[in-house]
Write a protein that holds these residues in place. Structure first.
Motif, short mmCIF file in Angstrom:
data_model
loop_
_atom_site.label_atom_id
_atom_site.label_comp_id
_atom_site.label_asym_id
_atom_site.label_seq_id
_atom_site.Cartn_x
_atom_site.Cartn_y
_atom_site.Cartn_z
N PHE A 91 5.17 8.67 1.80
CA PHE A 91 4.38 8.27 2.22
C PHE A 91 3.01 8.46 2.70
O PHE A 91 1.99 8.39 3.28
CB PHE A 91 5.59 8.06 3.84
CG PHE A 91 4.75 7.57 5.03
CD1 PHE A 91 3.83 6.12 4.32
CD2 PHE A 91 5.38 7.83 5.77
CE1 PHE A 91 3.72 5.37 5.88
CE2 PHE A 91 5.18 7.55 6.99
CZ PHE A 91 4.44 5.97 7.27
N LYS A 92 3.68 9.78 3.22
CA LYS A 92 2.05 10.74 3.67
C LYS A 92 1.27 10.74 2.32
O LYS A 92 -0.49 10.35 3.10
CB LYS A 92 2.34 12.24 3.32
CG LYS A 92 4.13 12.66 5.15
CD LYS A 92 3.70 14.03 4.98
CE LYS A 92 4.23 14.30 6.38
NZ LYS A 92 4.67 15.72 6.26
N ALA A 93 0.74 10.94 1.06
CA ALA A 93 0.61 9.52 0.60
C ALA A 93 -0.84 9.14 0.48
O ALA A 93 -1.98 8.59 0.07
CB ALA A 93 0.43 10.76 -0.57
N ALA A 94 0.23 8.32 0.56
CA ALA A 94 -0.24 6.58 0.78
C ALA A 94 -1.04 6.65 2.02
O ALA A 94 -1.85 5.91 2.15
CB ALA A 94 1.19 5.63 0.82
N ALA A 95 -0.53 7.50 2.91
CA ALA A 95 -1.32 6.97 4.36
C ALA A 95 -2.92 7.60 4.22
O ALA A 95 -3.86 6.86 4.14
CB ALA A 95 -0.53 7.42 5.21
N GLN A 96 -3.04 9.11 3.41
CA GLN A 96 -4.24 9.74 3.06
C GLN A 96 -4.69 8.70 2.47
O GLN A 96 -6.51 8.70 3.15
CB GLN A 96 -3.65 11.07 2.60
CG GLN A 96 -4.79 11.33 1.90
CD GLN A 96 -6.00 11.96 3.62
OE1 GLN A 96 -5.72 12.34 4.37
NE2 GLN A 96 -7.18 12.32 3.42
N GLU A 125 1.06 -1.66 0.03
CA GLU A 125 0.02 -0.10 0.08
C GLU A 125 0.78 1.68 0.15
O GLU A 125 1.13 2.25 -0.30
CB GLU A 125 -1.06 0.03 1.29
CG GLU A 125 -1.92 -0.42 1.66
CD GLU A 125 -2.16 -2.19 1.50
OE1 GLU A 125 -3.44 -2.93 1.73
OE2 GLU A 125 -0.88 -2.51 1.65
N ILE A 126 1.62 1.18 -0.15
CA ILE A 126 3.22 1.93 -0.01
C ILE A 126 4.70 1.82 -0.87
O ILE A 126 4.67 2.73 -2.38
CB ILE A 126 3.64 2.22 1.61
CG1 ILE A 126 2.99 2.90 2.91
CG2 ILE A 126 4.47 3.49 1.61
CD1 ILE A 126 3.00 2.12 4.14
N MET A 127 5.17 1.29 -0.26
CA MET A 127 6.36 0.82 -1.33
C MET A 127 6.79 -0.70 -0.45
O MET A 127 6.79 -1.05 0.50
CB MET A 127 7.63 1.96 -0.62
CG MET A 127 9.01 1.68 -1.72
SD MET A 127 10.53 1.95 -0.46
CE MET A 127 9.94 3.66 -1.05
N ASP A 128 7.75 -1.15 -1.58
CA ASP A 128 7.24 -2.95 -1.93
C ASP A 128 8.77 -2.52 -0.69
O ASP A 128 9.73 -2.03 -0.41
CB ASP A 128 8.24 -3.61 -3.07
CG ASP A 128 8.64 -4.83 -1.85
OD1 ASP A 128 8.37 -5.36 -1.58
OD2 ASP A 128 9.56 -5.39 -3.53
N GLY A 129 8.70 -3.12 0.87
CA GLY A 129 9.56 -2.97 1.90
C GLY A 129 9.88 -1.67 3.12
O GLY A 129 10.76 -1.68 3.33
N TRP A 130 8.48 -1.04 2.75
CA TRP A 130 8.72 -0.08 3.38
C TRP A 130 9.23 -0.20 4.57
O TRP A 130 8.40 -1.29 5.41
CB TRP A 130 7.45 0.73 2.89
CG TRP A 130 7.30 2.00 4.15
CD1 TRP A 130 6.59 2.23 5.31
CD2 TRP A 130 8.07 3.15 3.91
NE1 TRP A 130 7.16 3.46 5.53
CE2 TRP A 130 7.36 4.21 4.53
CE3 TRP A 130 8.18 3.59 2.31
CZ2 TRP A 130 7.63 5.56 4.37
CZ3 TRP A 130 8.93 4.75 2.06
CH2 TRP A 130 8.56 5.64 3.21
N GLY A 131 10.11 0.71 5.22
CA GLY A 131 11.28 0.43 6.57
C GLY A 131 11.93 -0.64 6.58
O GLY A 131 12.92 0.17 7.65
N SER A 132 12.13 -1.27 5.46
CA SER A 132 13.44 -2.20 5.63
C SER A 132 14.73 -1.39 4.45
O SER A 132 15.49 -1.90 4.48
CB SER A 132 12.64 -3.91 5.14
OG SER A 132 12.41 -4.15 6.13
N LEU A 133 13.80 -0.19 3.92
CA LEU A 133 15.21 -0.04 3.91
C LEU A 133 15.79 1.60 4.18
O LEU A 133 15.11 2.27 4.84
CB LEU A 133 14.60 1.30 2.18
CG LEU A 133 14.19 0.12 1.14
CD1 LEU A 133 13.44 0.29 -0.01
CD2 LEU A 133 15.01 -0.99 0.35
#
Length: 551
Positions: free
Chosen positions: A298-303, A261-269
């Motif tokens: 990330f802000k847009a994905a969260a919205q 919903e954000i980016m593949d591997g978000w948080g592990s980069l």
């Protein structure tokens, strides 16, 4: 430099939902109903205990405000102004309902500015209905799925959604949990759908040229608005599949996001790796601008996630415009059972201190307070959704092949050595609660595109603990091949957790799948099981495996 396209023209050739409905968080007396209307304007949600007769909803010259007075079965009628600000979505909160009762709902409008010939947009066929839960239910049956990506296969198809809908109906499910990756915003060109991050890499210079201020800073609000429109497009494309919409409009939904919903591997980069996502060869890239764009995405994905998924979940603390400070995790009770939805993306950061990388310190404290609360200690069973499994792949592989294109996938795992401290704290909490209060605890997971079930034990310190991890993935994403079972964890001691042990109960790969969890206490004694179902798209049959999770 290429021209910057209008965001409303993004993926124009794909079919998209225009009007849709989702039944959200539902109790014995309340529900949340999410709608999307095809046009902005004044729209009314009507909830009735019976099917409204044609004479009621063709209006016959009457306005909607008069309907309730002439139809005693209508228990809720509320008009809202639905606007483009939230992509023409709205969540209605309905209260005062009767336990274990079927309700029909309708979305209608008599707004003269809309000039609609058909006043009832949703529900005219009486197929939009839900059932409230029983008062203080002692038995529950609910569905679980993850990883919806019908564009990952050719020809595109909805995977096992038709079988899921049939099983939910046949077994009269109470609700459904979506365990992450309800959309894929970062798929690939082979899927014939745009990867939003590839698009940004190719269009960032045009974007910066338009939205960079004279002082060199970025004009952030319009950039976020632009990106949000791109993310919304994926929801409208991915959710237009027929049987998915049947499940969403009929059964109460509880959702949590994962990385896609954000980016593949978000948080592990790392920060440098996020910057590199947008780097172009042979260009004098501004790394600071690259990173700023990543964080605005990330802000847009969260919205978009808030508008399409979290809005119909149980309430949590959301701070508009600040997803990093918001609480995307949440909990809810259904009678004798407690549920907690862990957020492994909103605060996931591999550069945080040891023990705080997946959940973050604040979320861990919230979870710890919840599971140690007096009310939870009295539950018959506890269910925890962790979109990434606590155990699935062999930990030796997770900690050996964590480089190159696989790095972020393996660093997502609780079993990766960089996450052991946090995993061990969670396991200690769960094993202690299960042992001390004689409560079975089931972790529900997705993410990995295959299925498994494990028992997690620590017989020396917590001999009475009954802790399980059941994973079901993917409902429509191209599944991992059957040979992937060879890479799954076997029964063995837990690496880095002295005295702990994983007990493999089931493993499966090669076909789309989903799960149904049954907590049956009709005879006064709890019988707990997970049934995993799998089927090939278009097949008439479905295979199932019942996994007993202890009593």
């Amino acid at each position: 430099m290429r021209d910057l396209q209008q965001p409303d023209n993004y993926e124009t050739l794909k079919a998209k939902i225009n009007s849709a409905a989702i039944v959200g968080h539902t109790t014995d007396t309340t529900t949340k109903i999410w709608v999307r209307a095809f046009r902005q304007g004044k729209w009314t949600l009507i909830v009735s205990t019976t099917k409204l007769p044609e004479s009621a909803y063709d209006l016959s010259g009457k306005d909607l405000g008069q309907m309730k007075a002439h139809n005693s079965d209508i228990v809720f009628l509320e008009e809202r102004d639905i606007t483009r600000t939230t992509d023409q979505t709205m969540t209605f909160e309905v209260s005062g309902l009767t336990p274990d009762t079927r309700y029909y709902y309708y979305l209608a409008s008599d707004d003269p500015d809309l000039a609609l010939e058909r006043k009832v947009e949703l529900g005219g066929d009486h197929q939009y209905w839900f059932r409230t839960l029983a008062k203080n239910p002692q038995s529950l049956l609910f569905g679980f799925y993850s990883c919806h990506d019908p564009f990952s296969v050719k020809p595109n198809n909805e995977g096992a959604w038709d079988k899921f809908y049939d099983v939910l109906n046949e077994r009269q499910a109470d609700f459904v949990i979506g365990g992450g990756d309800q959309v894929y915003c970062d798929t690939n060109h082979a899927s014939q759908i745009q990867d939003v991050w590839v698009w940004l890499k190719n269009n960032k210079n045009a974007l910066l040229a338009k939205y960079r201020k004279a002082n060199g800073s970025l004009d952030e609000p319009p950039i976020i608005e632009y990106f949000t429109k791109l993310y919304r497009t994926y929801y409208r494309i991915y959710w237009q599949f027929e049987h998915l919409r049947y499940v969403y409009r009929r059964f109460p939904q509880y959702m949590i996001w994962d990385d896609h919903e954000i980016m593949d591997g978000w948080g592990s980069l790392t920060e440098d790796e996020r910057k590199a996502k947008l780097a172009n060869f042979f260009q004098n890239d501004d790394e600071n601008a690259n990173y700023a764009l990543v964080m605005l995405m990330f802000k847009a994905a969260a919205q978009a996630y808030l508008e399409y998924q979290h809005a119909h979940n149980p309430d949590s603390m959301i701070i508009n415009g600040d997803p990093g400070a918001s609480h995307w995790d949440y909990n809810f009770d259904q009678g004798a059972y407690g549920f907690y939805m862990l957020d492994v993306r909103g605060h996931h950061d591999c550069e945080q201190p040891d023990g705080q990388r997946l959940l973050g310190a604040d979320q861990f404290e919230r979870f710890e307070s919840w599971i140690n609360s007096a009310s939870i200690k009295k539950k018959k069973a506890i269910f925890i959704c962790s979109p990434v499994p606590v155990v699935h792949w062999k930990e030796s592989a997770v900690n050996t092949f964590d480089f190159g294109g696989q790095k972020d996938d393996f660093m997502d795992e609780w079993g990766h050595k960089t996450n052991h401290a946090e995993r061990n704290k969670i396991l200690e909490l769960l094993l202690a609660r299960s042992h001390e209060n004689d409560i079975p605890i089931v972790i529900l997971s997705g993410d990995v595109h295959c299925a498994s079930a494990f028992g997690i034990t620590h017989t020396q310190t917590y001999p009475g603990a009954r802790l399980f991890n059941v994973t079901s993935s993917a409902i429509s994403r191209s599944p991992a091949p059957g040979i992937a079972t060879a890479a799954m964890q076997k029964s063995a001691p837990i690496d880095g957790f002295d005295g702990g042990r994983f007990e493999q109960m089931f493993r499966f790969a090669g076909e789309n799948n989903f799960a149904v969890i049954n907590a049956d206490c009709r005879d006064g004694e709890l019988q707990l099981s997970a049934t995993l179902y799998w089927a090939k798209p278009g097949s008439e049959s479905v295979t199932q495996k019942v996994i007993r999770l202890g009593t």
